[in-house]
Write a protein that holds these residues in place. Structure first.
Motif, PDB file in Angstrom:
ATOM      1  N   GLN A  26       0.818  -1.208   0.000  1.00 23.19           N
ATOM      2  CA  GLN A  26       0.000   0.000   0.000  1.00 23.19           C
ATOM      3  C   GLN A  26       0.852   1.259   0.000  1.00 23.19           C
ATOM      4  O   GLN A  26       0.499   2.270  -0.614  1.00 23.19           O
ATOM      5  N   SER A  27       1.994   1.204   0.672  1.00 22.84           N
ATOM      6  CA  SER A  27       2.908   2.338   0.680  1.00 22.84           C
ATOM      7  C   SER A  27       3.471   2.592  -0.719  1.00 22.84           C
ATOM      8  O   SER A  27       3.547   3.739  -1.173  1.00 22.84           O
ATOM      9  N   THR A  31       2.812   5.900  -3.123  1.00 24.82           N
ATOM     10  CA  THR A  31       3.930   6.646  -3.705  1.00 24.82           C
ATOM     11  C   THR A  31       3.777   6.760  -5.212  1.00 24.82           C
ATOM     12  O   THR A  31       3.914   7.843  -5.793  1.00 24.82           O
ATOM     13  N   ALA A  32       3.471   5.643  -5.859  1.00 25.44           N
ATOM     14  CA  ALA A  32       3.292   5.642  -7.305  1.00 25.44           C
ATOM     15  C   ALA A  32       2.107   6.513  -7.701  1.00 25.44           C
ATOM     16  O   ALA A  32       2.173   7.254  -8.694  1.00 25.44           O
ATOM     17  N   ALA A  50      10.521   3.627  -7.431  1.00 29.35           N
ATOM     18  CA  ALA A  50      11.363   2.957  -6.444  1.00 29.35           C
ATOM     19  C   ALA A  50      12.190   3.969  -5.654  1.00 29.35           C
ATOM     20  O   ALA A  50      12.307   3.866  -4.422  1.00 29.35           O
ATOM     21  N   ASP A  51      12.771   4.956  -6.346  1.00 28.67           N
ATOM     22  CA  ASP A  51      13.577   5.970  -5.668  1.00 28.67           C
ATOM     23  C   ASP A  51      12.732   6.755  -4.664  1.00 28.67           C
ATOM     24  O   ASP A  51      13.164   7.026  -3.542  1.00 28.67           O
ATOM     25  N   ALA A  52      11.535   7.138  -5.089  1.00 29.38           N
ATOM     26  CA  ALA A  52      10.661   7.911  -4.209  1.00 29.38           C
ATOM     27  C   ALA A  52      10.226   7.095  -2.994  1.00 29.38           C
ATOM     28  O   ALA A  52      10.014   7.641  -1.906  1.00 29.38           O
ATOM     29  N   ALA A  53      10.115   5.781  -3.186  1.00 29.47           N
ATOM     30  CA  ALA A  53       9.700   4.908  -2.090  1.00 29.47           C
ATOM     31  C   ALA A  53      10.879   4.454  -1.237  1.00 29.47           C
ATOM     32  O   ALA A  53      10.690   3.829  -0.186  1.00 29.47           O
ATOM     33  N   GLY A  54      12.100   4.735  -1.706  1.00 29.01           N
ATOM     34  CA  GLY A  54      13.291   4.342  -0.958  1.00 29.01           C
ATOM     35  C   GLY A  54      13.601   2.869  -1.038  1.00 29.01           C
ATOM     36  O   GLY A  54      14.115   2.274  -0.083  1.00 29.01           O
ATOM     37  N   GLY A  58      14.055  -3.811  -7.979  1.00 25.41           N
ATOM     38  CA  GLY A  58      13.751  -5.227  -7.809  1.00 25.41           C
ATOM     39  C   GLY A  58      12.760  -5.481  -6.690  1.00 25.41           C
ATOM     40  O   GLY A  58      11.931  -6.399  -6.772  1.00 25.41           O
ATOM     41  N   SER A  59      12.848  -4.669  -5.640  1.00 24.76           N
ATOM     42  CA  SER A  59      11.904  -4.812  -4.526  1.00 24.76           C
ATOM     43  C   SER A  59      10.499  -4.437  -4.954  1.00 24.76           C
ATOM     44  O   SER A  59       9.507  -5.023  -4.491  1.00 24.76           O
ATOM     45  N   LEU A  60      10.401  -3.465  -5.840  1.00 26.77           N
ATOM     46  CA  LEU A  60       9.097  -3.044  -6.350  1.00 26.77           C
ATOM     47  C   LEU A  60       8.430  -4.183  -7.122  1.00 26.77           C
ATOM     48  O   LEU A  60       7.232  -4.435  -6.991  1.00 26.77           O
ATOM     49  N   TYR A  61       9.248  -4.900  -7.914  1.00 29.33           N
ATOM     50  CA  TYR A  61       8.714  -5.995  -8.716  1.00 29.33           C
ATOM     51  C   TYR A  61       8.287  -7.188  -7.863  1.00 29.33           C
ATOM     52  O   TYR A  61       7.575  -8.079  -8.356  1.00 29.33           O
ATOM     53  N   HIS A  62       8.703  -7.197  -6.634  1.00 28.01           N
ATOM     54  CA  HIS A  62       8.238  -8.244  -5.723  1.00 28.01           C
ATOM     55  C   HIS A  62       6.748  -8.079  -5.428  1.00 28.01           C
ATOM     56  O   HIS A  62       6.041  -9.061  -5.166  1.00 28.01           O
ATOM     57  N   HIS A  63       6.260  -6.842  -5.511  1.00 25.77           N
ATOM     58  CA  HIS A  63       4.858  -6.547  -5.204  1.00 25.77           C
ATOM     59  C   HIS A  63       4.011  -6.335  -6.455  1.00 25.77           C
ATOM     60  O   HIS A  63       2.813  -6.641  -6.450  1.00 25.77           O
TER      61      HIS A  63
END
Length: 210
Positions: A26-27, A31-32, A50-54, A58-63
């Motif tokens: 959800q976070s 952000t997106a 990803a940068d904005a979410a810190g 690759g971590s983004l693609y996990h979700h």
């Protein structure tokens, strides 16, 4: 019409199913959503999200399996909730003018939690609708228009609303005016969203005549 359940079950969500995974998802979505609203969907890259979410891309693609999957969840969640609210309103036996007022208030209230989705729809719906996974956008739009115009036609038959302008014109006017509020409304301003809705109701239902 393709059901919401069928569309979602065919494309299951990714990411952890526990509280921590859901909270992170959800976070990332929030952000997106902010970036899509401010910069546009096409202009926003996965790396920027990803940068904005810190996090690393690759971590983004996990979700989410793609940027399209993110905006898909953003828009489908908004539209599913809005249509469900509308259906609940019209299911109650109230006079057509009260029903229309409640639809308008619900539309304004949806801007509080779904501002980004409304803005993305304003600017990206035509482009997104070219892709099969977003076919539901046109379906949902048609469903919302049918709900509104049926209520307006009922009001015409009851003698509550005038026959001119046509229900479709009234709906599109209301839709565009309410959507535009997402651009300028701020919850820390002088007016609450309820205040804005009340003023718009006065303008739509009574016009500028004294």
């Amino acid at each position: 019409m393709t059901t919401t359940e069928g569309r979602k079950s065919a494309r299951p969500r990714r990411g952890g199913s526990g509280p921590e995974g859901s909270e992170r998802r959800q976070s990332l979505l929030a952000t997106a959503a902010g970036l899509f609203a401010d910069n546009g969907f096409s202009a926003t890259t996965v790396r920027e999200i990803a940068d904005a979410a810190g996090v690393l891309p690759g971590s983004l693609y996990h979700h989410f399996d793609s940027k399209e999957a993110i905006v898909d969840e953003l828009l489908s969640s908004y539209l599913d909730q809005l249509v469900a609210t509308y259906q609940k309103i019209i299911a109650e036996p109230t006079p057509s003018d009260l029903t229309l007022s409640r639809l308008i208030i619900a539309a304004f209230e949806s801007l509080v939690d779904h501002r980004a989705a409304v803005i993305v729809l304003q600017h990206e719906q035509l482009q997104l609708s070219r892709f099969p996974r977003f076919a539901y956008l046109a379906q949902r739009e048609a469903e919302v228009e049918r709900i509104w115009t049926d209520v307006i036609r009922q009001g015409v038959e009851e003698g509550v609303f005038r026959r001119y302008p046509e229900p479709g014109i009234v709906y599109r006017h209301a839709r565009d005016c309410i959507s535009a509020v997402a651009r300028w409304y701020r919850d820390d301003g002088e007016l609450t969203i309820a205040d804005v809705a009340k003023r718009y109701l006065t303008l739509l239902l009574h016009g500028l005549n004294t």
